[in-house]
Motif scaffolding. Structure first.
Motif, PDB file in Angstrom:
ATOM      1  N   SER A 128     -16.021  20.821   3.027  1.00 20.77           N
ATOM      2  CA  SER A 128     -16.619  21.746   3.999  1.00 20.77           C
ATOM      3  C   SER A 128     -18.137  21.704   3.977  1.00 20.77           C
ATOM      4  CB  SER A 128     -16.171  23.187   3.711  1.00 20.77           C
ATOM      5  OG  SER A 128     -14.792  23.298   3.932  1.00 20.77           O
ATOM      6  N   ASP A 187     -24.355  32.272  -3.054  1.00 13.91           N
ATOM      7  CA  ASP A 187     -24.339  31.519  -1.806  1.00 13.91           C
ATOM      8  C   ASP A 187     -22.928  31.499  -1.227  1.00 13.91           C
ATOM      9  OD1 ASP A 187     -27.091  30.642  -1.902  1.00 13.91           O
ATOM     10  OD2 ASP A 187     -26.477  29.299  -3.525  1.00 13.91           O
ATOM     11  N   LEU A 188     -21.942  31.495  -2.103  1.00 16.55           N
ATOM     12  CA  LEU A 188     -20.538  31.433  -1.713  1.00 16.55           C
ATOM     13  C   LEU A 188     -19.750  32.395  -2.590  1.00 16.55           C
ATOM     14  CD1 LEU A 188     -18.063  30.031  -0.309  1.00 16.55           C
ATOM     15  CD2 LEU A 188     -18.104  28.383  -2.205  1.00 16.55           C
ATOM     16  N   ARG A 213     -14.003  34.860  10.869  1.00 12.67           N
ATOM     17  CA  ARG A 213     -14.450  33.464  10.833  1.00 12.67           C
ATOM     18  C   ARG A 213     -14.994  33.063   9.460  1.00 12.67           C
ATOM     19  NH1 ARG A 213     -16.442  31.881  16.769  1.00 12.67           N
ATOM     20  NH2 ARG A 213     -14.900  33.126  17.855  1.00 12.67           N
ATOM     21  N   VAL A 214     -14.148  33.332   8.470  1.00 11.29           N
ATOM     22  CA  VAL A 214     -14.476  32.926   7.104  1.00 11.29           C
ATOM     23  C   VAL A 214     -13.404  31.947   6.641  1.00 11.29           C
ATOM     24  CG1 VAL A 214     -15.696  35.075   6.557  1.00 11.29           C
ATOM     25  CG2 VAL A 214     -13.254  34.883   6.011  1.00 11.29           C
ATOM     26  N   GLY A 215     -13.690  31.253   5.554  1.00 12.00           N
ATOM     27  CA  GLY A 215     -12.748  30.279   5.032  1.00 12.00           C
ATOM     28  C   GLY A 215     -11.497  30.917   4.472  1.00 12.00           C
ATOM     29  N   LYS A 271     -20.493  39.160   3.952  1.00 14.97           N
ATOM     30  CA  LYS A 271     -21.255  38.449   4.976  1.00 14.97           C
ATOM     31  C   LYS A 271     -22.627  39.094   5.193  1.00 14.97           C
ATOM     32  CE  LYS A 271     -18.987  37.283   8.743  1.00 14.97           C
ATOM     33  NZ  LYS A 271     -18.019  37.326   9.867  1.00 14.97           N
ATOM     34  N   ASP A 274     -21.556  32.944   2.131  1.00 15.57           N
ATOM     35  CA  ASP A 274     -20.390  32.347   2.763  1.00 15.57           C
ATOM     36  C   ASP A 274     -19.170  32.891   2.019  1.00 15.57           C
ATOM     37  OD1 ASP A 274     -21.781  30.787   4.623  1.00 15.57           O
ATOM     38  OD2 ASP A 274     -22.020  29.145   3.187  1.00 15.57           O
ATOM     39  N   SER A 320     -25.316  37.751   3.206  1.00 19.17           N
ATOM     40  CA  SER A 320     -25.600  36.347   3.530  1.00 19.17           C
ATOM     41  C   SER A 320     -24.832  35.348   2.677  1.00 19.17           C
ATOM     42  CB  SER A 320     -27.106  36.061   3.443  1.00 19.17           C
ATOM     43  OG  SER A 320     -27.786  36.863   4.365  1.00 19.17           O
TER      44      SER A 320
END
Length: 177
Positions: A175, A54-55, A125-127, A87, A92, A90
């Protein structure tokens, strides 16, 4: 060599479990000692996508500059390619920048590598988790660099990993709200 319980991924997992006691937290550490950005990207299919994360926290750049590498447009393309691949699966993404360590600070290209990571995080646009700033600010505040970095001038001590793991967990938890 540190026990796996003392590394930042394990510290982060424990802290996230504490902060998010109702969540199921599983951390898979697919990092490899000495690996570089192109090698990371080449391993994504086997070592990252196979776990359907997921991350993904991609710790990158330190080895690419610490051993005399000079970051260039080709390396930036590799970072972009890697982030876009993550990305597309899917996940993050959080990019974790360089270690603030003597061996990194002595390298010619560390500031260019920092710029590449920051630029890609903004563009895609990622952390971005700035381990570099966290460690630099800790040293500026009076923490001895030897408390955070081992004798080799590159790797973190258990206390350094603890600091990074806890700060990263708090940033992720915040976040996720």
């Amino acid at each position: 060599m540190l026990r796996s319980a003392a590394t930042y991924p394990e510290v982060m997992r424990r802290e996230l479990s504490r902060l998010r006691s109702n969540a199921t937290i599983e951390v898979i550490n697919s990092g490899r000692v000495g690996d570089t950005i192109p090698n990371n990207v080449a391993r994504f299919g086997r070592d990252v996508f196979a776990h359907t994360p997921d991350l993904v926290i991609w710790q990158l750049g330190t080895n690419d500059v610490a051993w005399g590498g000079r970051p260039d447009h080709g390396l930036k393309r590799s970072v972009l390619e890697g982030v876009r691949a993550l990305k597309a699966e899917s996940a993050d993404v959080v990019l974790m920048d360089l270690q603030y360590a003597p061996q990194v600070l002595a390298s010619v290209g560390y500031s260019t590598m920092e710029d590449i990571i920051i630029d890609v995080a903004k563009q895609e646009r990622v952390g971005l988790f700035s381990r570099f700033a966290l460690m630099r600010n800790s040293v500026s505040a009076g923490v001895a660099q030897s408390a955070l970095v081992t004798w080799d001038g590159l790797h973190n001590t258990a206390d350094g990993y603890d600091c990074i793991g806890r700060a990263l967990a708090r940033a992720i938890s915040t976040s996720a709200r």
